[in-house]
Design an enzyme around this catalytic site. Structure first.
Site, PDB file in Angstrom:
ATOM      1  N   ASN A   9      41.346  27.495  51.104  1.00 19.09           N
ATOM      2  CA  ASN A   9      40.689  28.337  50.103  1.00 19.09           C
ATOM      3  C   ASN A   9      41.601  29.547  49.895  1.00 19.09           C
ATOM      4  O   ASN A   9      41.634  30.448  50.716  1.00 19.09           O
ATOM      5  CB  ASN A   9      39.307  28.773  50.624  1.00 19.09           C
ATOM      6  CG  ASN A   9      38.626  29.754  49.682  1.00 19.09           C
ATOM      7  OD1 ASN A   9      39.116  30.014  48.578  1.00 19.09           O
ATOM      8  ND2 ASN A   9      37.511  30.297  50.118  1.00 19.09           N
ATOM      9  N   LYS A  11      41.328  31.818  47.818  1.00 16.98           N
ATOM     10  CA  LYS A  11      40.593  33.013  47.351  1.00 16.98           C
ATOM     11  C   LYS A  11      41.353  33.647  46.182  1.00 16.98           C
ATOM     12  O   LYS A  11      41.967  32.925  45.401  1.00 16.98           O
ATOM     13  CB  LYS A  11      40.347  33.968  48.524  1.00 16.98           C
ATOM     14  CG  LYS A  11      39.686  33.245  49.714  1.00 16.98           C
ATOM     15  CD  LYS A  11      39.169  34.142  50.787  1.00 16.98           C
ATOM     16  CE  LYS A  11      38.550  33.307  51.894  1.00 16.98           C
ATOM     17  NZ  LYS A  11      37.944  34.107  52.963  1.00 16.98           N
ATOM     18  N   HIS A  95      30.173  30.103  48.759  1.00 20.19           N
ATOM     19  CA  HIS A  95      30.983  30.864  49.718  1.00 20.19           C
ATOM     20  C   HIS A  95      30.314  32.215  49.978  1.00 20.19           C
ATOM     21  O   HIS A  95      29.774  32.833  49.064  1.00 20.19           O
ATOM     22  CB  HIS A  95      32.409  31.059  49.182  1.00 20.19           C
ATOM     23  CG  HIS A  95      33.323  31.536  50.258  1.00 20.19           C
ATOM     24  ND1 HIS A  95      33.357  32.851  50.678  1.00 20.19           N
ATOM     25  CD2 HIS A  95      34.206  30.872  51.038  1.00 20.19           C
ATOM     26  CE1 HIS A  95      34.228  32.966  51.663  1.00 20.19           C
ATOM     27  NE2 HIS A  95      34.758  31.784  51.906  1.00 20.19           N
ATOM     28  N   GLU A  97      31.452  35.086  50.338  1.00 20.22           N
ATOM     29  CA  GLU A  97      31.944  36.215  49.536  1.00 20.22           C
ATOM     30  C   GLU A  97      31.222  36.271  48.198  1.00 20.22           C
ATOM     31  O   GLU A  97      30.963  37.345  47.664  1.00 20.22           O
ATOM     32  CB  GLU A  97      33.475  36.106  49.367  1.00 20.22           C
ATOM     33  CG  GLU A  97      34.184  36.482  50.665  1.00 20.22           C
ATOM     34  CD  GLU A  97      35.510  35.802  50.908  1.00 20.22           C
ATOM     35  OE1 GLU A  97      36.082  35.197  49.981  1.00 20.22           O
ATOM     36  OE2 GLU A  97      35.981  35.858  52.064  1.00 20.22           O
ATOM     37  N   GLY A 173      38.137  36.272  57.897  1.00 20.84           N
ATOM     38  CA  GLY A 173      39.149  37.290  57.628  1.00 20.84           C
ATOM     39  C   GLY A 173      39.195  38.396  58.663  1.00 20.84           C
ATOM     40  O   GLY A 173      39.851  39.413  58.467  1.00 20.84           O
ATOM     41  N   SER A 212      38.750  32.451  60.276  1.00 20.78           N
ATOM     42  CA  SER A 212      39.900  32.794  61.116  1.00 20.78           C
ATOM     43  C   SER A 212      40.479  31.595  61.871  1.00 20.78           C
ATOM     44  O   SER A 212      40.895  31.723  63.021  1.00 20.78           O
ATOM     45  CB  SER A 212      39.556  33.935  62.086  1.00 20.78           C
ATOM     46  OG  SER A 212      39.233  35.117  61.364  1.00 20.78           O
TER      47      SER A 212
HETATM   48  P1  13P Z   1      39.797  33.118  56.843  1.00 18.12           P
HETATM   49  O1  13P Z   1      40.421  31.829  57.327  1.00 18.12           O
HETATM   50  O2  13P Z   1      40.764  34.031  56.168  1.00 18.12           O
HETATM   51  O3  13P Z   1      38.985  33.783  57.911  1.00 18.12           O
HETATM   52  O4  13P Z   1      38.759  32.694  55.685  1.00 18.12           O
HETATM   53  C1  13P Z   1      37.857  31.665  55.920  1.00 18.12           C
HETATM   54  C2  13P Z   1      37.170  31.344  54.652  1.00 18.12           C
HETATM   55  O5  13P Z   1      36.405  32.132  54.130  1.00 18.12           O
HETATM   56  C3  13P Z   1      37.475  30.057  54.008  1.00 18.12           C
HETATM   57  O6  13P Z   1      36.611  29.784  52.960  1.00 18.12           O
END
Ligand code: 13P
Length: 253
Positions: A9, A11, A95, A97, A173, A212
């Site tokens: 992803n 983002k 997601h 976010e 993250g 992570s």
């Molecule tokens: P990270 O791997 O940066 O923690 O993000 C995970 C995530 O939100 C994947 O959709």
């Protein structure tokens, strides 16, 4: 046997130049990998270019979100059928976010899931608790609410054509990965909850872990019984890290 899936992803990251370098490194590093299904989910504007670059490769392409509506006056939104038309195979829905920043609630996410499937896409449904939920012992209640909304709206058999990603919000993250035991516990909870509706669907359902995941913790997570790969954020932008994570998933198969 569930084939592991590792999806990146991206983002809101990337540029034409960065994408092209990343994709060529991924193709060089992953071209021979058969035991794992691979996907990348770039920002929507880059989808056609990424699909074109990856055509004929073993890496699929997906969207990061789609509308719950099929078409119409929805400024800024992208219909599932548009993603399918340009060559996407999957789409992330729900997601955390977006649940947070766009206030997507579980009913809305469920409607997106249904719309994505109607357009022929495989939804990657994200579920996961906030830090306060975990600390208050509400992890299972939160995940159950997010999951049940989709099971109720789409029916359990819809999960034959879907993937779940368990992403504890506090691990996204932050560098704070859930321990393999913490992740496995929630993955087993999710599978059991689906099994309550249909054991066959649950047995075949892929449940990814996200939060992570890095090259050095991937094998420990993917080795567990109910973890069938990962949804990778930050590390999916680093070709070496993503390749190492994909290889760890292939070895767990
Ligand atoms: P990270 O791997 O940066 O923690 O993000 C995970 C995530 O939100 C994947 O959709």
């Amino acid at each position: 046997m569930r084939k592991p899936l590792v999806a990146g992803n991206w983002k809101m990251n990337g540029s034409r130049d960065a994408n092209s370098k990343l994709l060529s490194a991924l193709q060089d590093g992953l071209g021979d990998l058969q035991a794992v299904q691979l996907a990348v989910c770039p920002p929507a504007v880059y989808l056609p270019e990424v699909i074109d670059t990856l055509s004929g490769s073993n890496i699929e392409v997906g969207g990061q979100d789609c509308s719950d509506e099929a078409s119409g006056a929805y400024t800024g939104e992208i219909a599932g059928s548009m993603l399918t038309e340009i060559g996407c195979r999957c789409v992330i829905v729900g997601h955390s976010e977006r649940r947070q920043r766009q206030n997507e609630d579980s009913a809305w996410v469920a409607a997106k899931f249904v719309a994505a499937q109607a357009a022929g896409l495989t939804p990657i449904l994200c579920v996961g608790e906030q830090k306060e939920d975990r600390e208050a012992g509400r992890t299972e209640a939160v995940v159950a609410e997010q999951l049940d909304a989709v099971l109720d709206a789409a029916g359990v058999e819809a999960f034959d054509r879907a993937v779940i990603a368990y992403e504890p919000v506090w691990a996204i993250g932050t560098g704070l990965t859930a321990t393999p035991e913490q992740a496995q516990e929630v993955h087993a909870f999710i599978r059991n909850r689906v099994a309550g509706r249909d054991p066959r669907v649950a047995a075949e359902l892929r449940i990814l872990y996200g939060g992570s995941v890095k090259a050095d913790n991937a094998a420990g997570l993917f080795g567990l019984a109910d973890i069938d790969g990962g949804l990778i954020g930050g590390a999916s932008l680093d070709a070496d890290a993503f390749i190492a994570i994909a290889r760890a998933a292939a070895e767990s198969a």
